[in-house]
Design an enzyme around this catalytic site. Structure first.
Site, PDB file in Angstrom:
ATOM      1  N   GLY A 188       0.562  -1.290   0.127  1.00 13.85           N
ATOM      2  CA  GLY A 188       0.092  -0.006   0.177  1.00 13.85           C
ATOM      3  C   GLY A 188       0.766   1.205  -0.068  1.00 13.85           C
ATOM      4  O   GLY A 188       0.445   2.189   0.551  1.00 13.85           O
ATOM      5  N   GLY A 189       1.984   1.218  -0.847  1.00 16.60           N
ATOM      6  CA  GLY A 189       2.940   2.412  -0.504  1.00 16.60           C
ATOM      7  C   GLY A 189       2.596   3.645  -1.517  1.00 16.60           C
ATOM      8  O   GLY A 189       3.466   4.229  -1.737  1.00 16.60           O
ATOM      9  N   ILE A 231      -0.074   7.105   4.160  1.00 14.89           N
ATOM     10  CA  ILE A 231       1.012   7.247   4.975  1.00 14.89           C
ATOM     11  C   ILE A 231       2.211   6.033   4.217  1.00 14.89           C
ATOM     12  O   ILE A 231       3.267   6.283   4.497  1.00 14.89           O
ATOM     13  CB  ILE A 231       0.818   6.548   6.492  1.00 14.89           C
ATOM     14  CG1 ILE A 231       0.446   5.141   6.694  1.00 14.89           C
ATOM     15  CG2 ILE A 231      -0.132   7.433   7.310  1.00 14.89           C
ATOM     16  CD1 ILE A 231       0.497   4.577   8.001  1.00 14.89           C
ATOM     17  N   TYR A 245     -22.912  -9.168  10.992  1.00 16.74           N
ATOM     18  CA  TYR A 245     -21.670  -8.388  10.448  1.00 16.74           C
ATOM     19  C   TYR A 245     -21.784  -6.985  10.767  1.00 16.74           C
ATOM     20  O   TYR A 245     -22.818  -6.202  10.592  1.00 16.74           O
ATOM     21  CB  TYR A 245     -21.514  -8.634   9.050  1.00 16.74           C
ATOM     22  CG  TYR A 245     -20.405  -7.742   8.398  1.00 16.74           C
ATOM     23  CD1 TYR A 245     -19.200  -8.239   8.529  1.00 16.74           C
ATOM     24  CD2 TYR A 245     -20.856  -6.813   7.612  1.00 16.74           C
ATOM     25  CE1 TYR A 245     -18.193  -7.850   8.070  1.00 16.74           C
ATOM     26  CE2 TYR A 245     -19.556  -5.842   7.077  1.00 16.74           C
ATOM     27  CZ  TYR A 245     -18.131  -6.326   7.152  1.00 16.74           C
ATOM     28  OH  TYR A 245     -17.332  -5.624   6.897  1.00 16.74           O
TER      29      TYR A 245
END
Length: 338
Positions: free
Chosen positions: A56-57, A61, A211
């Protein structure tokens, strides 16, 4: 008919309860971030020839973590779904003056265990060792969705995909421990949300019987925290110096909050009181490179120092049960001896 309406009422009530609890928890976390902001800093020292992976780069963040690690002169591999966005981000970093380090991109879809396995295979073909693995990618408060492997999406993306990825990359981390004097690090980005996780129901891990997206998110984050502690314990028993550390990055103003009530009704709260992506990335990078975390495996960090997690997250029996349960879920793609 009555039971159906009763179920709907209870579900709505529980969701409202979780929203209220989350805002209380978020307020507490923001105060912690403000009070300890002075400690949230890291020295970006040279780590030439080190190789890192950041899932997730390409956004949030994650992109700030990539930037900081590149400034340490590392080769950073970004694992994400949209590889074109990642390449554009790298180009933008260069235009902003980041001249150190290298960056490359490999496709990674954590909703698919097959994709995770392919990512690891491609990385292992190109790199002989891995110094730092940052399991950062995540989704939050998603409507119920099952992945192609049959798992609830938040459980799959935030936890199980990273569980598999970590084990597939461990041989490269063992190699790094032989080549370098500093210990390799597995840094798992969890959340203070783990504090409100329900007791894990191993007979209904997808929470299909009842859920609530906020509860599912909290469960995925406590699973990541418990996994960190269980894996670190195993690595120590095996005589490895690989450190497994969990981080709460803080309440960070990123698109992860898009669609939430606070972003819709009072976006100024996150703008004024939330951390910037760079501030959120700081604690993560600190755990990746700071000398003080050389023997910090099993710890849970916030604002660059260790903090306590919940008593339930610290329960060794549940950690072991989760670890063994997860091993069964991924055995088609990985049979590990750790």
């Amino acid at each position: 008919m009555f039971l159906e309406f009763f179920y709907i009422f209870v579900n709505i009530f529980c969701k409202i309860k979780y929203v209220i609890i989350y805002y209380i928890l978020g307020g507490k976390a923001i105060l912690h971030d403000i009070f300890y902001r002075q400690y949230n800093r890291v020295e970006l020292r040279s780590k030439s020839k080190h190789v890192a992976i950041v899932t997730g780069g390409a956004r949030g963040i994650g992109s700030s973590i990539v930037k900081m690690l590149m400034e340490c002169d590392m080769h950073v591999v970004i694992g994400c779904i949209n590889t074109e966005n990642a390449k554009m981000m790298i180009k933008k970093l260069r235009e902003q003056g980041v001249v150190k380090g290298e960056a490359s991109v490999l496709e990674l879809n954590l909703k698919s265990l097959k994709s995770v396995s392919k990512f690891a295979s491609l990385f292992n073909e190109c790199h002989e060792y891995l110094n730092i693995l940052v399991n950062n990618a995540g989704i939050m408060f998603m409507p119920y969705e099952e992945t192609e492997d049959g798992f609830e999406s938040q459980f799959a993306v935030n936890y199980l995909g990273h569980f598999l990825l970590t084990h597939l990359l461990l041989p490269r981390m063992f190699e790094a421990s032989r080549r370098f004097t500093t210990s390799p690090r597995i840094v798992n980005v969890s959340s203070c949300a783990h504090e409100v996780s329900p007791i894990i129901n191993f007979d209904d891990i997808n929470m299909t019987n009842f859920y609530i997206e906020q509860a599912a998110y909290a469960q995925s984050k406590i699973c990541l925290l418990m996994f960190s502690k269980a894996l670190d314990r195993r690595l120590k028993r095996a005589g490895s110096n690989i450190q497994v550390i969990t981080v709460h990055p803080g309440i960070v103003n990123t698109e992860l909050f898009n669609g939430t009530l606070v972003k819709l009704l009072a976006p100024w709260v996150l703008t004024i009181f939330g951390k910037t992506p760079e501030e959120g990335a700081t604690s993560v990078v600190f755990c990746c490179i700071d000398d003080s975390t050389e023997n910090a495996g099993g710890s849970y960090y916030s604002n660059c120092f260790p903090v306590k997690c919940t008593q339930y997250a610290d329960d060794v029996k549940t950690q072991e049960k989760l670890y063994n349960f997860s091993n069964e879920l991924i055995k088609k793609y990985c049979s590990n001896d750790i």
